[in-house]
Design an enzyme around this catalytic site. Structure first.
Site, short mmCIF file in Angstrom:
data_model
loop_
_atom_site.label_atom_id
_atom_site.label_comp_id
_atom_site.label_asym_id
_atom_site.label_seq_id
_atom_site.Cartn_x
_atom_site.Cartn_y
_atom_site.Cartn_z
N HIS A 70 0.83 -1.22 0.00
CA HIS A 70 0.00 0.00 0.00
C HIS A 70 0.86 1.26 0.00
O HIS A 70 0.57 2.23 -0.71
CB HIS A 70 -0.94 0.02 1.20
CG HIS A 70 -1.86 -1.15 1.27
ND1 HIS A 70 -2.61 -1.45 2.38
CD2 HIS A 70 -2.16 -2.11 0.34
CE1 HIS A 70 -3.32 -2.54 2.15
NE2 HIS A 70 -3.07 -2.95 0.93
N HIS A 125 -0.98 -11.25 -4.87
CA HIS A 125 0.43 -10.88 -4.75
C HIS A 125 1.35 -11.88 -5.44
O HIS A 125 2.30 -11.50 -6.12
CB HIS A 125 0.81 -10.75 -3.27
CG HIS A 125 0.08 -9.66 -2.56
ND1 HIS A 125 0.22 -8.33 -2.91
CD2 HIS A 125 -0.79 -9.69 -1.53
CE1 HIS A 125 -0.54 -7.59 -2.12
NE2 HIS A 125 -1.17 -8.39 -1.28
#
Length: 292
Positions: free
Chosen positions: A76, A259
């Site tokens: 993030h 991911h």
């Protein structure tokens, strides 16, 4: 050509690690040009560069590591730095994980805009997709193709009445990120919590930093967007793709990604050589110049 950039003043934030459950102090410190984005574990006196070769784990977050020293949940913050063109910064933490804040990137975004962004008088090359690249693993599919800008098209599917199939295609620039991507929070399912805790994950997870879904809907909260789930997946993708280490030109089309598939795709992209480091104008809406 985009210029190298850093932040104008130091940023200090405190939050909880979503997986470790620990209170974490985070400091972003301006850095000289050509420094790159460097994480620094104050508790271990050890630096780790934000680059693809240092990815060591992708289980429920992206983890960087060297010689057994790790920094978890970097995506993030890295997404925010990438979108605002910050190429040089030291990121100090006193634990092994970046704080999750409210589960989105909005706190990082606001802090960076408040600190201000400084051009550093030297350009940085663009990572430009030159030929189509396709990657598939399990149920995930990723396709990248040349594009005059940075664009992500993302599609997800979950057997949940609030999600089912969601898709979004969006230009990745500062304005769109601030309004449409940064506020989107991480999410998980109530039925998975025992498994996560048993395996060392989500020790700091709560309704304050994640969207938690039971069989019918969101537990104890409301959505910021009807399609907040796919927006958050785009946030994760930006952070993972940023580990290329350069501003990106290309259109990335991702289906049921995560991911692991993001990082494995990047490794294939590097292997295939379907890119170039280009020196040409970079088209990206500049919000920071107005905000600082």
């Amino acid at each position: 050509m985009p210029f190298q950039k850093t932040i104008k003043s130091e940023i200090s934030l405190t939050g909880i690690g979503i997986h470790t459950g620990k209170k974490i102090n985070l400091n972003l410190i301006p850095a000289q040009r050509d420094t790159g984005i460097v994480f620094y574990r104050k508790d271990r006196n050890f630096p780790i560069k934000a680059k693809l070769p240092f990815v060591v784990d992708t289980s429920f977050a992206t983890t960087l590591g060297v010689d057994g020293i790790k920094i978890r949940t970097v995506e993030h913050l890295l997404a925010t730095l990438h979108v605002f063109g910050i190429t040089n910064v030291f990121i100090e933490i006193d634990s092994s994980e970046i704080p999750v804040m409210d589960g989105s990137a909005i706190d990082f975004t606001k802090a960076i805009l408040k600190a201000g962004i400084a051009k550093q008088g030297k350009t940085v090359s663009l990572f430009k997709i030159t030929k189509p690249v396709y990657y598939e693993e399990s149920h995930s599919k990723i396709f990248a193709k040349p594009y005059r800008g940075f664009k992500i098209t993302y599609k997800i599917f979950y057997e949940h009445p609030l999600i089912m199939e969601q898709s979004l295609s969006i230009e990745i620039n500062e304005q769109n990120f601030l309004n449409d991507i940064a506020p989107a929070r991480t999410f998980g399912f109530l039925k998975d919590i025992n498994y996560l805790l048993k395996n060392g994950f989500a020790k700091g997870g709560s309704l304050d930093n994640a969207l938690v879904l039971d069989e019918k809907g969101v537990v104890g909260g409301n959505l910021r967007f009807k399609d907040e789930f796919v927006r958050h997946k785009i946030l994760d993708a930006i952070g993972d793709l940023s580990l290329i280490g350069y501003p990106i030109q290309g259109h990335f089309i991702i289906e049921k990604g995560g991911h692991t598939s993001h990082i494995n795709f990047l490794r294939k992209l590097i292997e295939t050589g379907c890119y170039e480091l280009a020196e040409e104008p970079y088209f990206n809406f500049q919000l920071s110049a107005q905000a600082v």
